[in-house]
Scaffold this motif. Structure first.
Motif, PDB file in Angstrom:
ATOM      1  N   UNK A  59       0.571  -1.350  -0.071  1.00 45.38           N
ATOM      2  CA  UNK A  59      -0.149   0.207   0.059  1.00 45.38           C
ATOM      3  C   UNK A  59       0.963   1.222   0.038  1.00 45.38           C
ATOM      4  N   UNK A  60       2.023   1.254  -0.663  1.00 39.65           N
ATOM      5  CA  UNK A  60       2.855   2.358  -0.864  1.00 39.65           C
ATOM      6  C   UNK A  60       3.400   2.891   0.325  1.00 39.65           C
ATOM      7  N   UNK A  61       3.823   1.702   1.563  1.00 35.02           N
ATOM      8  CA  UNK A  61       4.420   2.187   2.553  1.00 35.02           C
ATOM      9  C   UNK A  61       5.700   2.603   2.848  1.00 35.02           C
ATOM     10  N   UNK A  62       6.504   2.383   1.643  1.00 35.06           N
ATOM     11  CA  UNK A  62       7.943   2.705   1.620  1.00 35.06           C
ATOM     12  C   UNK A  62       8.937   1.635   1.408  1.00 35.06           C
ATOM     13  N   UNK A  63      10.164   1.810   1.540  1.00 37.58           N
ATOM     14  CA  UNK A  63      11.089   0.995   1.538  1.00 37.58           C
ATOM     15  C   UNK A  63      11.781   0.991   2.894  1.00 37.58           C
ATOM     16  N   UNK A 112       3.185   5.812  -7.665  1.00 37.74           N
ATOM     17  CA  UNK A 112       1.822   6.340  -7.153  1.00 37.74           C
ATOM     18  C   UNK A 112       1.060   6.073  -5.814  1.00 37.74           C
ATOM     19  N   UNK A 113       1.448   5.044  -5.443  1.00 38.18           N
ATOM     20  CA  UNK A 113       0.954   4.537  -4.156  1.00 38.18           C
ATOM     21  C   UNK A 113       1.501   5.252  -2.958  1.00 38.18           C
ATOM     22  N   UNK A 114       2.946   5.335  -3.194  1.00 38.50           N
ATOM     23  CA  UNK A 114       3.753   6.092  -2.264  1.00 38.50           C
ATOM     24  C   UNK A 114       3.222   7.654  -2.021  1.00 38.50           C
ATOM     25  N   UNK A 150       1.586   9.134   1.194  1.00 36.50           N
ATOM     26  CA  UNK A 150       2.060  10.424   1.799  1.00 36.50           C
ATOM     27  C   UNK A 150       0.844  11.607   1.917  1.00 36.50           C
ATOM     28  N   UNK A 151       0.027  11.550   0.764  1.00 34.76           N
ATOM     29  CA  UNK A 151      -1.120  12.359   1.134  1.00 34.76           C
ATOM     30  C   UNK A 151      -1.941  12.248   2.203  1.00 34.76           C
ATOM     31  N   UNK A 152      -2.485  10.734   2.185  1.00 32.23           N
ATOM     32  CA  UNK A 152      -2.990  10.469   3.273  1.00 32.23           C
ATOM     33  C   UNK A 152      -2.447  10.599   4.686  1.00 32.23           C
ATOM     34  N   UNK A 153      -1.067  10.694   4.914  1.00 28.84           N
ATOM     35  CA  UNK A 153      -0.436  10.814   6.087  1.00 28.84           C
ATOM     36  C   UNK A 153      -0.312  12.311   6.383  1.00 28.84           C
ATOM     37  N   UNK A 154      -0.568  13.150   5.496  1.00 31.12           N
ATOM     38  CA  UNK A 154      -0.717  14.520   5.687  1.00 31.12           C
ATOM     39  C   UNK A 154       0.954  15.285   5.508  1.00 31.12           C
ATOM     40  N   UNK A 155       1.451  14.683   4.603  1.00 26.31           N
ATOM     41  CA  UNK A 155       2.864  14.952   4.424  1.00 26.31           C
ATOM     42  C   UNK A 155       2.706  16.344   3.546  1.00 26.31           C
TER      43      UNK A 155
END
Length: 248
Positions: free
Chosen positions: A62-66, A199-201, A205-210
């Motif tokens: 779900x785009x959680x990063x590396x 795109x998922x990352x 980020x958008x959902x996390x408020x970055x």
């Protein structure tokens, strides 16, 4: 009087026992060919590690990063939200990138890197997304950390110039990707194989408020501007800043 022999009539009247052996043989050959083709395709995708639908190696769903390091038990999670076109992200990498990596390799922190791509819309190009995709291709070759550093080391002085595809491929060689691994990396970059994950990352980020980069979080809590400036100006204070943010 002998009874008439009815074998000929019975043979003529017997129903067909199925398709001819020639047809059966042809069907078997076709099935075998299809199986071989399927196995070859599956094997090729599995060995490349860079199919569009697959996660990059070491990536969270779900785009959680590396994940660069899981860290020891109880180690704080440090999230780095960056954009490869962001000048201040380069400053952070130059100042403290090696120390972040050392702490991760020692198991002192669980380090997760999130390459964002929002600057593409601000700068009118797609260099952030392509660089992020290339970094995920490097992750497939177990060279994310090296590639990440190489991209920032070669960031253009003028913001918005971006990176060419040729440069992104050269960075792979500079990061130590060679031989068959480089061939796979090159194909991954050229195909944009991890575009969906890029795109998922960004969506995560958008959902996390970055809203800006670099953003550093410790156990989900964002470092203050003062704490971030301390790291940028006095990178030797990184350990203390992270420990304070983690409540240690």
């Amino acid at each position: 009087m002998p009874r008439p022999d009815a074998s000929a009539k019975l043979k003529a009247a017997r129903p067909n026992e199925g398709p001819s052996k020639v047809i059966i043989g042809a069907v078997v050959v076709v099935v075998v060919i299809l199986v071989v083709v399927f196995v070859a395709i599956w094997s090729n995708q599995s060995s490349s590690g860079s199919t569009t639908s697959g996660l990059p190696k070491h990536a969270l769903k779900d785009g959680g990063g590396i994940v660069l390091s899981e860290g020891d038990k109880g180690a704080p999670t440090v999230d780095l939200w960056e954009d490869f076109q962001c000048p201040f992200c380069k400053h952070l990498e130059d100042a403290a990138g090696d120390r972040f990596t050392t702490l991760a390799n020692q198991g002192d922190i669980r380090l997760v890197v999130h390459p964002l791509s929002f600057l593409d819309s601000n700068l009118g190009n797609d260099a952030s997304a392509r660089a992020a995709n290339a970094s995920f291709c490097a992750a497939d070759a177990d060279k994310f950390e090296e590639y990440h550093s190489t991209v920032y080391a070669n960031q253009p002085q003028q913001e918005g110039v971006g990176y060419t595809d040729e440069q992104l491929l050269q960075f792979g060689q500079q990061a130590g990707i060679h031989g068959k691994a480089y061939d796979t990396f090159k194909q991954c970059v050229q195909d944009g194989a991890h575009t969906d994950y890029v795109k998922a990352v960004q969506q995560d980020g958008d959902k996390s408020g970055i809203r800006s980069t670099p953003t550093v979080e410790v156990n989900g809590n964002e470092l203050s501007t003062q704490q971030l400036n301390t790291i940028l100006q006095q990178p030797q204070q990184l350990d203390q800043v992270l420990e304070a943010a983690a409540g240690k």
